[in-house]
Design an enzyme around this catalytic site. Structure first.
Site, PDB file in Angstrom:
ATOM      1  N   CYS A 100       1.125   4.586   3.775  1.00 40.93           N
ATOM      2  CA  CYS A 100       2.200   5.172   4.798  1.00 40.93           C
ATOM      3  C   CYS A 100       3.548   4.915   4.349  1.00 40.93           C
ATOM      4  CB  CYS A 100       1.950   4.110   6.260  1.00 40.93           C
ATOM      5  SG  CYS A 100       0.335   4.361   6.911  1.00 40.93           S
ATOM      6  N   CYS A 156       2.940  23.087   6.691  1.00 41.69           N
ATOM      7  CA  CYS A 156       3.004  21.678   6.464  1.00 41.69           C
ATOM      8  C   CYS A 156       4.077  21.206   5.429  1.00 41.69           C
ATOM      9  CB  CYS A 156       1.607  21.377   5.695  1.00 41.69           C
ATOM     10  SG  CYS A 156       1.339  22.205   3.874  1.00 41.69           S
ATOM     11  N   CYS A 160       0.783  -1.352  -0.099  1.00 45.40           N
ATOM     12  CA  CYS A 160       0.093  -0.172   0.098  1.00 45.40           C
ATOM     13  C   CYS A 160       0.751   1.284  -0.194  1.00 45.40           C
ATOM     14  CB  CYS A 160      -0.866   0.028   1.290  1.00 45.40           C
ATOM     15  SG  CYS A 160      -1.886   1.476   1.413  1.00 45.40           S
TER      16      CYS A 160
END
Length: 457
Positions: free
Chosen positions: A87, A414, A84
């Site tokens: 993360c 950010c 995936c």
């Protein structure tokens, strides 16, 4: 003569030493100064690497075996972690993740900002760095005739079907599984991006941590949703807390999730949630932070750095739906917010009204155009807060800050690299950066938010 890479594709490096981690979680080893980026490798480790790509200035490798292991290495708890793309650093213990994020901020402050002397504090982390996300948006596909929903595999458009994601709140997992089953039952076809056919593109959920309210959004290619009434009825009857079922129509060939048309199929247009004592209305398209616990930590730090006594005029550039503005309005005389997205400004006004704030004013437009006009109209800021997108502050806005000379600037970021770049500009223009506080909003990824406090020299 152009220099050649010291390695070639398919070469093996028998004993690579990893000295650093990139902002996307790759280990860095150097061969005669030539950087090779290797997924799954950690600083301080040694191992055998196969070169999979070698361009002129840098290359990529694959970790074949580890000879010396980092103290921070752990077994990723998620069974689909290596496939995936959601993360990047589950193979690093949480202590190691926080240290890596602090080091990343420290490095860019020195390298890009030329500010090695500015204190960078240890990153503020979570007690429980799992199950923190209040929003999920997953693409829908098909396998062996059944619907699948999950994140894309790394560097591909292959959907990894999943029944749970351990950085999502459990409620989001439950909703996605249920909606997938219901849509399967009523024969809804998933979107096929190659052929630009099919109906259901994404399932999106929002969950109010403090209120328990749920929003379900079905993103479709067509305005027509077959068996709409039955689908909505089953969603409402089988998922506890549903306050809102929304359809968003995205007819374009694009990987952008949401389209321009949004309609309420059942219930309310918004759900509600709290950050601290401030209540927010959240629509399908609202930008609302996905980790409410750490958002509170971030905003409280911004409020602490603003150090308001109640007499100040504050300008919040890039104010979004008013999340930081309303935190500041609890302590300021007046808060002016500006944001380029008109819908966000409408939301900000509603959120101010919802909380009974009468000391806020919001305007839609680019910050770099609106704030200079306010300045000409005599609106001067004692404290200016910026929370820009990843690309950092617009140059015109930085020039306006230097002209306006607010006593304090609080920079919420950010992206540490653009933060460091902008701090350099403000330092050269007469500000002093007192401190930088990293905040871990996205455990298990390499993203890190920061708050920086600046004062006029």
């Amino acid at each position: 003569m152009s220099k050649r890479a010291p390695v070639n594709k398919n070469d093996y490096i028998e004993d690579a030493y990893f000295e650093d981690l990139t902002h996307d979680g790759n280990g860095v080893t150097k061969i005669d100064g030539y950087p090779l980026f290797v997924p799954n490798a950690l600083p301080g480790e040694r191992g055998k690497v196969k070169v999979v790509k070698a361009s002129k200035n840098y290359g990529f490798g694959k970790l074949i075996e580890i000879h010396e292991e980092s103290q921070y290495r752990q077994e990723p708890p998620c069974p689909i972690y290596h496939q995936c793309g959601g993360c990047q650093v589950q193979h690093i213990s949480y202590e190691g993740q926080l240290k890596a994020k602090e080091k990343h901020v420290r490095d860019v402050m020195a390298r890009i900002g030329k500010l090695p002397e500015v204190p960078v504090h240890p990153a503020l982390g979570m007690e429980e760095p799992w199950r923190y996300r209040n929003k999920a948006a997953v693409p829908v596909g098909e396998r062996e005739g059944g619907l699948v929903a999950g994140f894309y595999q790394q560097r591909s458009h292959e959907i990894i079907d999943m029944d749970r994601c351990i950085i999502q709140h459990e409620k989001n997992d439950e909703i996605i599984q249920k909606v997938k089953e219901i849509c399967q039952k009523y024969g809804i076809r998933p979107y096929n991006e190659e052929k630009h056919r099919g109906t259901l593109r994404h399932i999106m959920t929002r969950y109010g941590y403090q209120t328990g309210e749920v929003m379900v959004v079905l993103v479709t290619r067509t305005a027509d949703l077959p068996n709409q009434n039955q689908i909505v009825e089953e969603i409402v009857s089988s998922i506890e807390g549903v306050k809102s079922v929304i359809q968003n129509v995205n007819t374009k060939r694009t990987n952008v999730i949401m389209g321009d048309q949004t309609k309420v199929l059942w219930g309310e247009e918004v759900i509600y949630d709290f950050i601290g004592d401030v209540k927010f209305a959240i629509s399908a398209r609202s930008f609302y932070q996905v980790n409410p616990d750490q958002t509170k930590v971030l905003y409280e730090k911004a409020l602490e750095y603003a150090d308001l006594s109640g007499d100040e005029n504050v300008i919040d550039a890039y104010c979004g739906i008013g999340t930081i503005s309303l935190f500041l309005a609890q302590k300021a005389k007046k808060v002016y917010g500006v944001e380029i997205v008109p819908q966000a400004i409408e939301d900000a006004k509603k959120n101010a009204e919802l909380n009974g704030f009468t000391n806020t004013e919001f305007e839609a437009g680019p910050a770099e155009a609106v704030i200079p006009r306010w300045y000409e109209e005599g609106i001067k800021a004692d404290v200016l807060v910026v929370d820009p997108p990843r690309k950092g502050c617009d140059e015109a806005l930085l020039n306006t800050i230097l002209e306006m000379k607010p006593r304090k600037v609080v920079y919420v970021s950010c992206n540490p690299a653009t933060l460091a770049r902008d701090l350099r500009v403000l330092e050269d223009g007469g500000y002093k950066t007192l401190e930088v506080q990293p905040v871990d909003m996205f455990p298990q990824t390499m993203h890190v938010e920061c708050v920086a406090q600046l004062v006029l020299r």
